[in-house]
Design an enzyme around this catalytic site. Structure first.
Site, PDB file in Angstrom:
ATOM      1  N   HIS A 134      -1.358  -2.203  -2.374  1.00 51.95           N
ATOM      2  CA  HIS A 134      -1.304  -0.761  -2.615  1.00 51.95           C
ATOM      3  C   HIS A 134      -2.444  -0.391  -3.554  1.00 51.95           C
ATOM      4  CE1 HIS A 134       0.478   3.261  -3.089  1.00 51.95           C
ATOM      5  NE2 HIS A 134       0.087   3.163  -4.343  1.00 51.95           N
ATOM      6  N   CYS A 135      -3.350   0.443  -3.084  1.00 50.28           N
ATOM      7  CA  CYS A 135      -4.518   0.852  -3.866  1.00 50.28           C
ATOM      8  C   CYS A 135      -4.182   2.134  -4.617  1.00 50.28           C
ATOM      9  CB  CYS A 135      -5.722   1.056  -2.955  1.00 50.28           C
ATOM     10  SG  CYS A 135      -7.244   1.480  -3.841  1.00 50.28           S
ATOM     11  N   LYS A 136      -4.098   2.042  -5.932  1.00 46.19           N
ATOM     12  CA  LYS A 136      -3.783   3.209  -6.741  1.00 46.19           C
ATOM     13  C   LYS A 136      -4.967   4.152  -6.885  1.00 46.19           C
ATOM     14  CE  LYS A 136      -0.220   0.833  -9.428  1.00 46.19           C
ATOM     15  NZ  LYS A 136       0.268   0.477 -10.782  1.00 46.19           N
ATOM     16  N   ASN A 139      -4.278   6.115  -3.842  1.00 41.47           N
ATOM     17  CA  ASN A 139      -2.853   6.422  -3.669  1.00 41.47           C
ATOM     18  C   ASN A 139      -2.419   6.218  -2.219  1.00 41.47           C
ATOM     19  OD1 ASN A 139      -0.274   7.224  -4.463  1.00 41.47           O
ATOM     20  ND2 ASN A 139      -0.652   9.369  -3.960  1.00 41.47           N
TER      21      ASN A 139
END
Length: 331
Positions: A134-136, A139
């Site tokens: 999950h790439c913050k 998002n």
């Protein structure tokens, strides 16, 4: 008559998606602001003095970076549609991938057995096919359908940051005889963040390149297949082809929405979008019809070997590996 005190409603908690969405929007705005300062001051000075190669190259890299960033923000990582409560964790499903058995784990939130390399993201609350991480920063989850955009974004950011850093250094070197001006100040403002982001982005690109070459995923860890072979590894060249060039296949969400549309009266409604994982279930049942002869088949049943929509089989695995599906009751 006694007066009843009205109950106080508990305060609403802030929506969990607001801050991550604002952070992703802030990253896009930050990229546009630094790009505007770069093109308005040092790049403009070089263009006015006949150095047109710098604005042309950096302009193309800027367009590529913004395109990949926006595309990754709004891309579908490979979301699998939620199942039904009727399909409980009372059956054990085993999938064979390249002579190795995988027991499908039951997802309590999505109500279906997760295919291999499918993971339920706690931030997005969805199951993603071929989940990587999950790439913050954007998002969004990185999975089967948008991993190419992620690699393109990291590569374009590395090239764009390096191009901005080199351009600012060349500008500062050619204006050493001139007094300190606003152009020089803006060049320093752009060069320092570009140099700061270039090092971690380069390391991230090398790590992702090594993961693709070995057919590994970030959430699995680097030591999972040390004691045994990796059934998803088909060699460095084939791994890159399957990641970059292989067709992705139809979108599962589009298939799920299509199955929910109204059909004719001769069609049997499909109670569960997830076909039972057993060889006998791959044969479509006979449907009642107005007359003799071959009857229509319900939508959503695929040809043997291609896998049902949303089964989690990536397009690469669908082309290369045949899967044997079986199910047995759990006592």
């Amino acid at each position: 008559m006694p007066l009843l005190k009205a109950p106080h409603l508990p305060p609403r908690a802030p929506l969990p998606w607001i801050l991550p969405s604002l952070f992703a929007a802030f990253n896009v705005a930050l990229l546009l602001i630094f790009s505007g300062l770069f093109f308005a001051f040092p790049c403009r000075w070089l263009a006015q003095n006949g150095e047109w190669a710098f604005p042309l190259v950096t302009g193309l890299l800027c367009v590529l970076t913004v395109f990949s960033l926006v595309s990754l923000n709004f891309s579908d990582p490979g979301i699998l549609h939620q199942g039904s409560n009727e399909q409980g964790p009372t059956m054990v499903h085993v999938v064979w991938v390249n002579h190795r058995a995988f027991r499908l784990q039951w997802c309590q939130k999505c109500c279906f057995h997760c295919p291999p390399r499918t993971y339920h993201c706690p931030w997005c609350n969805i199951c993603v096919e071929d989940f990587d991480h999950h790439c913050k920063w954007v998002n969004n989850c990185i999975g089967h359908r948008n991993f190419r955009f992620f690699l393109l974004l990291v590569l374009s950011l590395c090239l764009y940051s390096g191009a901005m850093l080199v351009t600012c250094l060349i500008f500062l070197g050619r204006t050493t005889h001139l007094p300190f001006s606003l152009d020089k100040a803006m060049a320093l403002v752009v060069a320092v963040p570009a140099a700061g982001f270039l090092v971690p982005l380069s390391l991230l690109l090398l790590i992702q390149a090594a993961s693709v070459s070995a057919a590994e995923r970030s959430y699995e860890g680097k030591g999972q297949y040390l004691q045994g072979y990796n059934p998803f590894d088909r060699g460095c060249a084939n791994n890159w082809y399957l990641t970059i060039c292989a067709p992705l296949g139809p979108k599962y969400m589009a298939e799920a929405v299509w199955l929910q549309r109204m059909v004719g009266s001769n069609w049997v409604p499909k109670q569960n979008l997830h076909v039972p994982l057993c060889p006998s279930a791959l044969r479509p049942p006979a449907l009642p019809g107005p007359g003799p002869g071959p009857q229509a088949q319900p939508p959503g049943l695929c040809k043997p070997g291609t896998g049902p929509p949303g089964s989690g089989e990536a397009a690469a695995l669908q082309e290369s590996w045949g899967r044997r599906l079986c199910s047995c009751p759990l006592f």
